[in-house]
Design an enzyme around this catalytic site. Sequence first.
Site, short mmCIF file in Angstrom:
data_model
loop_
_atom_site.label_atom_id
_atom_site.label_comp_id
_atom_site.label_asym_id
_atom_site.label_seq_id
_atom_site.Cartn_x
_atom_site.Cartn_y
_atom_site.Cartn_z
N ARG A 199 -61.89 20.50 25.79
CA ARG A 199 -61.23 21.09 26.95
C ARG A 199 -59.98 21.83 26.50
NH1 ARG A 199 -65.39 19.60 28.84
NH2 ARG A 199 -65.73 18.26 30.67
N HIS B 244 -46.22 29.22 31.75
CA HIS B 244 -44.88 29.33 32.35
C HIS B 244 -44.25 27.99 32.72
CE1 HIS B 244 -46.37 33.44 32.62
NE2 HIS B 244 -45.10 33.79 32.58
N ILE C 276 -36.98 30.73 25.22
CA ILE C 276 -37.71 29.51 24.84
C ILE C 276 -38.35 29.68 23.47
CG2 ILE C 276 -38.21 28.80 27.22
CD1 ILE C 276 -41.15 29.71 26.72
N ASP C 277 -38.54 30.94 23.04
CA ASP C 277 -39.28 31.19 21.80
C ASP C 277 -38.48 30.82 20.55
OD1 ASP C 277 -41.13 32.23 23.54
OD2 ASP C 277 -40.69 34.34 23.08
O1 F6P Z 1 -40.30 35.48 25.66
C1 F6P Z 1 -40.52 34.39 26.46
C2 F6P Z 1 -41.94 34.32 26.90
O2 F6P Z 1 -42.08 33.17 27.70
C3 F6P Z 1 -42.99 34.31 25.78
O3 F6P Z 1 -43.14 33.06 25.17
C4 F6P Z 1 -44.22 34.78 26.51
O4 F6P Z 1 -45.16 35.39 25.67
C5 F6P Z 1 -43.66 35.77 27.48
O5 F6P Z 1 -42.30 35.44 27.69
C6 F6P Z 1 -44.37 35.81 28.82
O6 F6P Z 1 -43.79 36.78 29.60
P1 F6P Z 1 -44.11 37.00 31.14
O7 F6P Z 1 -43.37 35.96 31.92
O8 F6P Z 1 -43.58 38.38 31.39
O9 F6P Z 1 -45.58 36.89 31.30
#
Ligand code: F6P
Length: 340
Positions: free
Chosen positions: A266, A272, A125-126
Amino acid sequence: MKVGVLTGGGDCAGINAVIRAVVRQAEEYGAEVVGICRGWSGLMKPNFIPLDYDQVADIISLGGTMLLTSRTNPFKTDGGPQLVMNNVKKAGLDALVAIGGEDTLGVAHKLASLGLKAVGVPKTIDNDLSETDVTFGFDSAVNVAVDAIDRIRTTGMSHERVMVVEVMGRDAGWIATHAGIASGAHVILVPEEEFEIEAVCDTVLARRKAGKNFTLVVAAEGARVKLKHGQVTSNQELDQFGHPKLGGIGHLLATEIEKATHLETRDVVLGHTLRGGSPLAFDRVLSTRLGVAAMDLVMKGRFDRMVALRGNAIVDVGIEDAIKPKVLDSSLLSVGRLFS
Ligand code: F6P
């Protein structure tokens, strides 16, 4: 020809569509496909499932990954890389399709020097992989963010509040910038450019003075406050690839903005939510094209390569180049900032 498929790192929308396409195209070639469960972990402690077309039927719209995923790094275990190579051999795998981001594909690249024959598919997603215009999963994640922010906007406007929305993206501001532009954010904060909380407060107060009682701030989880903080983390632990667990910049900002401006503020962490759910049509099509192309590359024997989107064409690029971080396009940020 027997081909293993694995998915590693954070999941995203579109992974199942890639798996489906790999299996479908493999059947065209008369090749056998084996699913490897939980990323590289499934090659350290063998965990395989056979994959045929029936098993991947009707999964194009499903989020997550049917193969499960992990952030296992074989290079963090003594003898890990050799163990992976032995298990690849024992399973009779002629090639591997690795669906992942910089970490998963970085492992595939390092294992190439031990003889692994792998093709990568850019998943995150990044959107921070180089050599591809976009990674699959990014568009769906941005749309989830925009949908959520549209909702946050109406409640924020009704209450005349400052609303701070924290989005994922790790060290890259692609999600924050796209979601910020698309949702009409007044302030967009990204990891690539340090910012001052005072400047954000000045924007909020200037808007107030101009009769705008609502301000929307979109902050990447990895955004950095100038001189004061590094990135804000929810704990100090690092994963096997050395990444901290980011999170908390939204709350910190909201607290500081309220303190400095005396305006009700806020914060909402989308977290996620951005990774879950069904892929949108763009990602379904991209994932399908990438999966087919990955299998084509396997059959051509072009390994240590990643399939990528350039313009409207699917091409292949070296994994070594692809795993370098893709720098945020600063002209995009400038566009976003026109509206503050
Ligand atoms: O690399 C994808 C990602 O969703 C990042 O945007 C985020 O920092 C990381 O994974 C979060 O990872 P986890 O699901 O292990 O907390």
